[in-house]
Design a protein around this motif. Structure first.
Motif, short mmCIF file in Angstrom:
data_model
loop_
_atom_site.label_atom_id
_atom_site.label_comp_id
_atom_site.label_asym_id
_atom_site.label_seq_id
_atom_site.Cartn_x
_atom_site.Cartn_y
_atom_site.Cartn_z
N SER A 30 -12.60 34.38 -42.34
CA SER A 30 -12.12 32.75 -42.43
C SER A 30 -12.87 31.77 -41.29
O SER A 30 -13.58 32.50 -40.47
CB SER A 30 -10.64 33.05 -41.98
OG SER A 30 -10.44 33.26 -40.44
N GLU A 31 -12.32 30.78 -41.21
CA GLU A 31 -12.89 29.81 -40.23
C GLU A 31 -12.68 30.00 -38.82
O GLU A 31 -13.23 29.87 -38.02
CB GLU A 31 -12.47 28.49 -40.54
CG GLU A 31 -12.93 27.93 -41.89
CD GLU A 31 -12.13 26.55 -42.35
OE1 GLU A 31 -12.78 25.71 -43.17
OE2 GLU A 31 -11.17 26.40 -41.86
N GLU A 32 -11.37 30.88 -38.79
CA GLU A 32 -11.15 31.24 -37.42
C GLU A 32 -11.67 32.62 -36.99
O GLU A 32 -11.46 33.14 -35.74
CB GLU A 32 -9.55 31.32 -37.20
CG GLU A 32 -8.78 29.87 -37.54
CD GLU A 32 -8.73 29.69 -38.95
OE1 GLU A 32 -8.58 28.40 -39.03
OE2 GLU A 32 -8.65 30.53 -39.95
N GLY A 33 -12.37 33.31 -38.03
CA GLY A 33 -13.02 34.52 -37.93
C GLY A 33 -12.23 35.74 -38.08
O GLY A 33 -13.02 36.88 -37.78
N GLY A 38 -5.65 30.60 -44.49
CA GLY A 38 -6.61 30.03 -43.74
C GLY A 38 -7.89 29.84 -44.94
O GLY A 38 -7.62 30.26 -46.11
N ILE A 39 -8.99 29.59 -44.78
CA ILE A 39 -10.01 29.47 -45.61
C ILE A 39 -11.29 30.21 -45.58
O ILE A 39 -11.63 30.31 -44.20
CB ILE A 39 -10.29 27.81 -45.80
CG1 ILE A 39 -9.14 27.10 -45.99
CG2 ILE A 39 -11.54 27.36 -46.81
CD1 ILE A 39 -8.41 27.24 -47.47
N ASP A 40 -11.94 30.69 -46.29
CA ASP A 40 -13.47 31.29 -45.98
C ASP A 40 -14.40 30.44 -45.59
O ASP A 40 -14.46 29.25 -46.14
CB ASP A 40 -14.09 31.86 -47.48
CG ASP A 40 -15.09 32.73 -47.34
OD1 ASP A 40 -16.05 32.14 -46.82
OD2 ASP A 40 -14.89 33.93 -47.66
N ALA A 41 -14.94 30.70 -44.57
CA ALA A 41 -15.65 29.62 -43.48
C ALA A 41 -17.09 29.44 -44.59
O ALA A 41 -17.55 28.23 -44.25
CB ALA A 41 -16.17 30.48 -42.16
N GLU A 42 -17.28 30.28 -45.38
CA GLU A 42 -18.67 29.94 -46.02
C GLU A 42 -18.43 29.22 -47.50
O GLU A 42 -19.05 28.44 -47.66
CB GLU A 42 -19.27 31.47 -46.41
CG GLU A 42 -20.43 31.31 -47.20
CD GLU A 42 -21.34 32.75 -47.38
OE1 GLU A 42 -22.01 33.10 -46.81
OE2 GLU A 42 -20.79 33.10 -48.52
N ASP A 43 -17.37 30.01 -48.28
CA ASP A 43 -17.25 29.18 -49.58
C ASP A 43 -16.07 28.59 -49.88
O ASP A 43 -15.83 28.26 -50.92
CB ASP A 43 -17.67 30.38 -50.61
CG ASP A 43 -16.50 31.52 -50.71
OD1 ASP A 43 -15.59 31.41 -50.03
OD2 ASP A 43 -16.84 32.61 -51.24
N LEU A 77 -5.79 39.46 -43.32
CA LEU A 77 -5.67 41.00 -43.63
C LEU A 77 -5.31 41.65 -42.39
O LEU A 77 -5.66 41.42 -41.32
CB LEU A 77 -7.32 41.48 -43.93
CG LEU A 77 -7.39 43.09 -44.06
CD1 LEU A 77 -6.52 43.64 -45.30
CD2 LEU A 77 -8.79 43.26 -44.34
N LYS A 78 -4.42 42.61 -42.35
CA LYS A 78 -3.95 43.31 -41.09
C LYS A 78 -4.43 44.45 -41.24
O LYS A 78 -4.03 45.52 -41.85
CB LYS A 78 -2.31 43.48 -41.27
CG LYS A 78 -1.58 42.27 -41.11
CD LYS A 78 -0.19 42.24 -41.16
CE LYS A 78 0.71 41.08 -41.10
NZ LYS A 78 2.20 41.38 -41.19
#
Length: 212
Positions: free
Chosen positions: A76-79, A116-121, A128-129
């Motif tokens: 995600s954008e947050e890592g 959240g959103i995938d930082a790449e696509d 995910l836990k």
């Protein structure tokens, strides 16, 4: 004598009755992810742009397995690592085949909200836990003429909290929970899931609803 009174027609269409709930799930079998990497997309675009000259200029670059491992993950954008939210929605819709509910109606009635959103696509993700993934190395046959090694992230223990929205005129809360349970045990998500379009799966990607 003319009057200005208006005729009030009865309303035939109800307003949407959309409800939301959080459903906790836990993995039953290992989760394996294989995101189509930006690097692979770039290579395909370069080959298409080169046209007929692509074969004459073909070179074999050194393989960076650590990068393959990272590229296969949804981050995600947050890592944090995530699971594609559409994967859960698709699994629930696919499970409708088992209970006699029309998939076309389910497409209009079931939705999965993202964390959240995938930082790449830009893929919408469910968080995910799990701890950091291990590196899974698989030997893959390519068109029955050659083989390749694919590096993928694997989580042996994993879980998530999935936020689901549904049309309450189509499904009850119990329906949605049971459908999610069926999606986890009989459809699965990720690579090697039971409902894989190309095989019968590797026994990966199964989960169950945490009840109680």
């Amino acid at each position: 004598m003319a009057t200005n009174s208006k005729i009030i027609e009865p309303v035939a269409i109800k307003a949407p009755n959309i409800q939301t709930a959080e459903i906790d799930i836990e993995g039953v079998t290992p989760l394996v992810q294989n995101k189509f990497s930006a690097k692979a997309k770039a290579k395909m675009m370069d080959a298409m742009a080169a046209g007929s000259t692509a074969k004459s200029k073909k070179t074999r670059d050194a393989r960076d397995y650590d990068d393959d491992f990272l590229q296969a993950q949804h981050i995600s954008e947050e890592g944090w690592n995530g699971l594609p939210a559409p994967a859960f929605r698709s699994a629930m819709i696919s499970a409708c085949r088992l209970v006699g509910f029309q998939m076309t109606k389910a497409k209009l009635s079931l939705f999965v909200m993202h964390d959240g959103i995938d930082a790449e696509d830009g893929t919408p993700l469910v968080k995910l836990k799990a701890d950091a993934p291990e590196r899974h190395e698989a030997l893959v046959r390519m068109n029955f003429t050659s083989t390749d090694i694919r590096i993928r992230p694997m989580w042996r223990k994993w879980g998530a909290t999935v936020r689901v929205q549904w049309d309450a005129d189509q499904f009850t809360f119990a329906d949605v929970v049971n459908l999610m349970d069926r999606a986890g045990l009989q459809v699965g998500i990720g690579e090697g899931r039971p409902d894989s379009k190309t095989s019968t799966g590797m026994g990966w990607g199964q989960f169950r609803v945490v009840r109680g």
